[in-house]
Design a protein around this motif. Structure first.
Motif, PDB file in Angstrom:
ATOM      1  N   VAL A   4      -1.304   5.890 -10.747  1.00  0.00           N
ATOM      2  CA  VAL A   4      -0.392   5.373 -10.226  1.00  0.00           C
ATOM      3  C   VAL A   4      -0.533   4.412  -9.122  1.00  0.00           C
ATOM      4  CG1 VAL A   4       2.099   6.127  -9.068  1.00  0.00           C
ATOM      5  CG2 VAL A   4       0.984   7.651 -10.690  1.00  0.00           C
ATOM      6  N   SER A   5       0.050   3.148  -9.220  1.00  0.00           N
ATOM      7  CA  SER A   5       0.004   2.339  -8.150  1.00  0.00           C
ATOM      8  C   SER A   5       0.949   2.225  -7.331  1.00  0.00           C
ATOM      9  CB  SER A   5      -0.138   0.934  -8.691  1.00  0.00           C
ATOM     10  OG  SER A   5      -1.324   0.539  -9.707  1.00  0.00           O
ATOM     11  N   LEU A   6       0.678   2.410  -5.906  1.00  0.00           N
ATOM     12  CA  LEU A   6       1.699   2.709  -4.943  1.00  0.00           C
ATOM     13  C   LEU A   6       1.628   1.667  -4.174  1.00  0.00           C
ATOM     14  CD1 LEU A   6       0.720   6.486  -3.911  1.00  0.00           C
ATOM     15  CD2 LEU A   6       2.607   5.544  -5.397  1.00  0.00           C
ATOM     16  N   ASN A   7       2.558   0.499  -3.966  1.00  0.00           N
ATOM     17  CA  ASN A   7       2.887  -0.578  -3.145  1.00  0.00           C
ATOM     18  C   ASN A   7       2.904  -0.163  -1.330  1.00  0.00           C
ATOM     19  OD1 ASN A   7       4.687  -2.605  -1.653  1.00  0.00           O
ATOM     20  ND2 ASN A   7       3.621  -4.075  -3.358  1.00  0.00           N
ATOM     21  N   PHE A   8       1.955  -0.646  -0.783  1.00  0.00           N
ATOM     22  CA  PHE A   8       1.855  -0.306   0.723  1.00  0.00           C
ATOM     23  C   PHE A   8       3.134  -0.329   1.537  1.00  0.00           C
ATOM     24  CE2 PHE A   8      -2.989  -0.363   0.317  1.00  0.00           C
ATOM     25  CZ  PHE A   8      -3.113   1.012   0.597  1.00  0.00           C
ATOM     26  N   SER A   9       3.756  -1.735   1.157  1.00  0.00           N
ATOM     27  CA  SER A   9       4.912  -2.199   2.170  1.00  0.00           C
ATOM     28  C   SER A   9       6.084  -1.349   1.648  1.00  0.00           C
ATOM     29  CB  SER A   9       5.088  -3.520   2.004  1.00  0.00           C
ATOM     30  OG  SER A   9       5.367  -4.008   0.698  1.00  0.00           O
ATOM     31  N   TYR A  10       6.477  -0.884   0.335  1.00  0.00           N
ATOM     32  CA  TYR A  10       7.279  -0.197  -0.252  1.00  0.00           C
ATOM     33  C   TYR A  10       7.270   1.207   0.146  1.00  0.00           C
ATOM     34  CZ  TYR A  10      10.608   1.252  -3.624  1.00  0.00           C
ATOM     35  OH  TYR A  10      12.060   1.764  -4.468  1.00  0.00           O
ATOM     36  N   LEU A  11       5.726   1.847   0.008  1.00  0.00           N
ATOM     37  CA  LEU A  11       5.825   3.306   0.592  1.00  0.00           C
ATOM     38  C   LEU A  11       6.147   3.485   1.854  1.00  0.00           C
ATOM     39  CD1 LEU A  11       4.922   5.954  -0.553  1.00  0.00           C
ATOM     40  CD2 LEU A  11       2.642   5.226  -0.376  1.00  0.00           C
ATOM     41  N   GLU A  12       5.472   2.511   2.783  1.00  0.00           N
ATOM     42  CA  GLU A  12       5.796   2.550   4.096  1.00  0.00           C
ATOM     43  C   GLU A  12       7.181   2.476   4.612  1.00  0.00           C
ATOM     44  OE1 GLU A  12       1.668   0.525   6.080  1.00  0.00           O
ATOM     45  OE2 GLU A  12       3.101  -0.841   5.137  1.00  0.00           O
ATOM     46  N   GLN A  13       7.858   1.529   3.676  1.00  0.00           N
ATOM     47  CA  GLN A  13       9.512   1.422   4.013  1.00  0.00           C
ATOM     48  C   GLN A  13       9.941   2.803   3.815  1.00  0.00           C
ATOM     49  OE1 GLN A  13      11.156  -1.547   1.507  1.00  0.00           O
ATOM     50  NE2 GLN A  13      13.116  -0.440   1.737  1.00  0.00           N
ATOM     51  N   LEU A  14       9.796   3.305   2.566  1.00  0.00           N
ATOM     52  CA  LEU A  14      10.368   4.818   2.298  1.00  0.00           C
ATOM     53  C   LEU A  14      10.005   5.807   3.042  1.00  0.00           C
ATOM     54  CD1 LEU A  14      10.166   4.235  -1.656  1.00  0.00           C
ATOM     55  CD2 LEU A  14      12.274   3.944  -0.376  1.00  0.00           C
ATOM     56  N   THR A  15       8.979   5.890   3.414  1.00  0.00           N
ATOM     57  CA  THR A  15       8.434   6.987   4.122  1.00  0.00           C
ATOM     58  C   THR A  15       8.529   7.078   5.677  1.00  0.00           C
ATOM     59  OG1 THR A  15       6.128   6.279   4.536  1.00  0.00           O
ATOM     60  CG2 THR A  15       6.798   7.599   2.405  1.00  0.00           C
ATOM     61  N   GLY A  16       8.447   5.640   6.075  1.00  0.00           N
ATOM     62  CA  GLY A  16       8.296   5.715   7.852  1.00  0.00           C
ATOM     63  C   GLY A  16       7.205   5.942   8.290  1.00  0.00           C
ATOM     64  N   ALA A  17       5.984   6.105   7.657  1.00  0.00           N
ATOM     65  CA  ALA A  17       4.697   6.496   7.865  1.00  0.00           C
ATOM     66  C   ALA A  17       3.834   5.194   7.912  1.00  0.00           C
ATOM     67  CB  ALA A  17       3.958   7.659   7.303  1.00  0.00           C
ATOM     68  N   SER A  18       2.790   5.177   8.714  1.00  0.00           N
ATOM     69  CA  SER A  18       1.631   4.071   8.612  1.00  0.00           C
ATOM     70  C   SER A  18       0.863   4.212   7.507  1.00  0.00           C
ATOM     71  CB  SER A  18       1.013   3.977  10.088  1.00  0.00           C
ATOM     72  OG  SER A  18       0.210   4.924  10.045  1.00  0.00           O
ATOM     73  N   ARG A  19       0.241   3.267   6.919  1.00  0.00           N
ATOM     74  CA  ARG A  19      -0.587   3.162   6.063  1.00  0.00           C
ATOM     75  C   ARG A  19      -1.812   3.872   6.215  1.00  0.00           C
ATOM     76  NH1 ARG A  19      -2.767  -2.683   3.744  1.00  0.00           N
ATOM     77  NH2 ARG A  19      -0.567  -3.048   3.779  1.00  0.00           N
ATOM     78  N   SER A  20      -2.373   3.924   7.395  1.00  0.00           N
ATOM     79  CA  SER A  20      -3.576   4.765   7.677  1.00  0.00           C
ATOM     80  C   SER A  20      -3.345   6.262   7.566  1.00  0.00           C
ATOM     81  CB  SER A  20      -3.939   4.556   9.253  1.00  0.00           C
ATOM     82  OG  SER A  20      -3.057   4.732  10.048  1.00  0.00           O
ATOM     83  N   THR A  21      -1.991   6.601   8.019  1.00  0.00           N
ATOM     84  CA  THR A  21      -1.557   7.990   8.017  1.00  0.00           C
ATOM     85  C   THR A  21      -1.589   8.391   6.527  1.00  0.00           C
ATOM     86  OG1 THR A  21      -0.433   7.925  10.042  1.00  0.00           O
ATOM     87  CG2 THR A  21       0.238   9.774   8.429  1.00  0.00           C
ATOM     88  N   ILE A  22      -1.025   7.565   5.479  1.00  0.00           N
ATOM     89  CA  ILE A  22      -0.644   7.761   4.355  1.00  0.00           C
ATOM     90  C   ILE A  22      -2.080   8.130   3.588  1.00  0.00           C
ATOM     91  CG2 ILE A  22       0.205   6.757   2.243  1.00  0.00           C
ATOM     92  CD1 ILE A  22       2.424   5.521   3.670  1.00  0.00           C
ATOM     93  N   LEU A  23      -2.842   7.122   3.810  1.00  0.00           N
ATOM     94  CA  LEU A  23      -4.176   7.378   3.056  1.00  0.00           C
ATOM     95  C   LEU A  23      -4.924   8.703   3.714  1.00  0.00           C
ATOM     96  CD1 LEU A  23      -5.484   3.559   3.257  1.00  0.00           C
ATOM     97  CD2 LEU A  23      -4.527   4.748   1.203  1.00  0.00           C
ATOM     98  N   GLU A  24      -4.955   9.000   4.650  1.00  0.00           N
ATOM     99  CA  GLU A  24      -5.633  10.046   5.408  1.00  0.00           C
ATOM    100  C   GLU A  24      -4.973  11.389   4.697  1.00  0.00           C
ATOM    101  OE1 GLU A  24      -5.958  12.606   9.513  1.00  0.00           O
ATOM    102  OE2 GLU A  24      -5.242  10.495   9.458  1.00  0.00           O
TER     103      GLU A  24
END
Length: 551
Positions: A4-24
């Motif tokens: 599954v490919s997760l677009n960073f900007s779209y995922l950050e928009q939907l979650t309200g979390a930062s890229r580093s937090t998501i990856l961690e």
């Protein structure tokens, strides 16, 4: 497992979390990160969580897991006033239909990519390559209700997706890439499934291709969803997962009437679970309050019920929840696997290879040396595959599944050969020759033991090849017994043989009967061999499968 490919900007928009937090935190939710690119991350989730096969589904789960929001999300469904009718003639072909209307969507390129990716992932995870479930997504504003799902003549013509000219459905199966890929699902039927609107405009030729008329673009605001298939549960789960994912974009879900039944039903499913059982399983003492908090973190609804129980509301999109322990697994994920204290077993042990594994390794070496490829079919199967399609009589000592979730998984396999033919059926459009084998457990009544089977499928496969395979395997495994003519109806008369011990048939081999080939949709001859490993010299004694009385 699909990537599954997760677009960073779209995922950050939907979650309200930062890229580093998501990856961690993503790996602790149950994903395996394949690669990280500049604008997206590719991840794998287990097949039991198809609701996570989209950016929207992952965002919904992450918001709970990261404690941004918690608890059960409600999915209000308004009536659309639209109807779908289903022609009785479609029932023998593709009987189940699910649908929904999704309004006020805002589709940008990342959202469209996520939607199309979810559609294809569901085709794999729930649909078995579209044979069990196929999904159509349509621009609702290009068509006019009511809609009709029926069996149409094969010469019915329309413009398929990605083409600019009209084609008959038979031409689509021959010339369109999707038609060639999935023709095997419908080509045997005299009529083909079709979905049209009030003006007889074609929306979809399921499970093959949509019409170009209803192509979804960035301008699309309202969507009609159609889901057809051969399994009612899989169709329902697909509709629920898609609706829940699209609701994450802010869209409104509307119902549609299908022959008097309202679709979709997005209400949660209530369950009651024991916190004592959960604590004993996980090895962590959890009371009802803490269990509820952890479940809400995983987006369940939960409230305490007395000192040792919790009422749980399972979201509509959680197709994987079939047992209380599935819920306890989510409790463990929310608690955090990194918080569990590892410990050594209290009893010192020295590991060694199990005798059955050693024997299986010997068998594998023999077959791979002869050029066969190992496969691993399911342990559960059906009477239709195991006996009816093999022209064999069903014995009385079959171990049956008490509450099967599918008509495809009603018994435990008593042999392996039929399952290899089923794999050949799935791969009949691949290159030839095809030579595969499997070694594994089978169950007869309450006894579990091992068998091995092999098949060779190509234009020149015959009895001589089957005999040569049987002779080589029996010699390598040290089995010396006279070969006799067999009466197994799965093989051709005069082209079948067997080796028998005092109380059972040790091995059968031969050229598979044409009626069996037709039952599995195979065009070329098949040379087959199956062996009961209990008759291999030195076979280790094996305890039987526990009976209910012995538990």
């Amino acid at each position: 497992m699909p990537v599954v490919s997760l677009n960073f900007s779209y995922l950050e928009q939907l979650t309200g979390a930062s890229r580093s937090t998501i990856l961690e935190r993503l790996p602790m939710l149950g994903s395996d990160i394949e690669r990280i690119e500049e604008d997206h991350v590719d991840v794998e989730f287990f097949p039991n969580r198809p609701d996570l096969y989209s950016t929207e589904g992952v965002a919904h789960a992450l918001r709970g897991f990261l404690s941004i929001e918690s608890g059960l999300r409600q999915y209000p469904v308004q009536p659309s006033g639209m109807t779908f009718t289903k022609d009785p003639n479609i029932l023998p072909i593709r009987p189940y239909l699910g649908s929904a209307v999704i309004r006020n969507m805002s589709l940008h390129s990342a959202a469209i990519e996520s939607l199309m990716g979810l559609q294809e992932a569901l085709h794999w995870a729930l649909g078995r390559g579209r044979s069990k479930v196929a999904i159509g997504v349509h621009d609702l504003d290009t068509v006019e209700p009511p809609f009709r799902y029926f069996a149409a003549p094969r010469d019915t013509a329309f413009v398929p997706l990605d083409f600019s000219r009209e084609m008959t459905m038979e031409e689509i199966l021959r010339e369109h890439p999707k038609g060639r890929d999935y023709a095997h699902i419908v080509e045997k039927f005299p009529l083909f499934p079709l979905i049209v609107d009030a003006k007889e405009q074609v929306l979809s030729f399921p499970p093959i291709i949509n019409g170009e008329l209803t192509r979804v673009t960035e301008k699309t605001r309202n969507i009609l969803l159609d889901t057809t298939g051969t399994d009612a549960r899989a169709v329902r789960n697909s509709v629920n997962i898609l609706c829940a994912a699209l609701a994450e974009t802010g869209a409104q879900i509307e119902s549609i009437d299908i022959d008097g039944v309202t679709w979709p039903d997005l209400d949660p499913v209530p369950r009651t679970v024991s916190t004592r059982e959960c604590s004993d399983l996980l090895g962590v003492e959890l009371g009802p309050g803490e269990t509820c908090r952890l479940l809400e973190k995983m987006r369940f609804g939960a409230r305490p019920l007395g000192p040792e129980h919790v009422n749980v509301s399972v979201p509509c999109y959680r197709a994987d929840i079939m047992h209380d322990w599935d819920i306890f697994e989510d409790v463990a994920i929310a608690y955090g696997y990194e918080r569990f204290t590892p410990s050594l077993p209290k009893v010192a042990t020295i590991g060694h290879e199990h005798p059955h594994s050693a024997l299986a390794s010997r068998v594998r070496a023999v077959f791979t040396g002869m050029g066969y490829l190992e496969v691993m079919p399911f342990t559960l199967t059906s009477e239709r595959v195991m006996y009816a399609r093999m022209r064999r009589q069903e014995p009385a000592d079959v171990l049956r599944v008490l509450k099967p979730i599918s008509e495809d998984h009603t018994i435990v396999r008593t042999g392996i050969l039929p399952l290899l033919l089923e794999i050949l059926e799935i791969n009949r459009h691949r290159e030839y020759p095809q030579r595969i084998f499997c070694v594994g457990d089978v169950v007869t009544c309450t006894e579990t033991y091992q068998r091995v089977a092999a098949v060779s499928n190509h234009t020149a496969a015959d009895f001589s090849e089957a005999y040569a395979c049987a002779d080589a395997v029996l010699r390598e495994l040290g089995i010396s017994a006279p070969v006799k003519e067999s009466d197994d109806p799965a093989f051709l008369d005069g082209r079948r043989g067997q080796v028998a011990s005092a109380d059972r048939i040790t091995a059968t081999f031969g050229e598979v009967h044409p009626e069996v080939l037709n039952a599995f949709g195979l065009e070329f001859p098949v040379a087959a061999f199956e062996l009961d490993l209990r008759d291999v010299p030195g076979y280790p004694a094996l305890q039987g499968t526990p009976s209910p009385a012995g538990r």
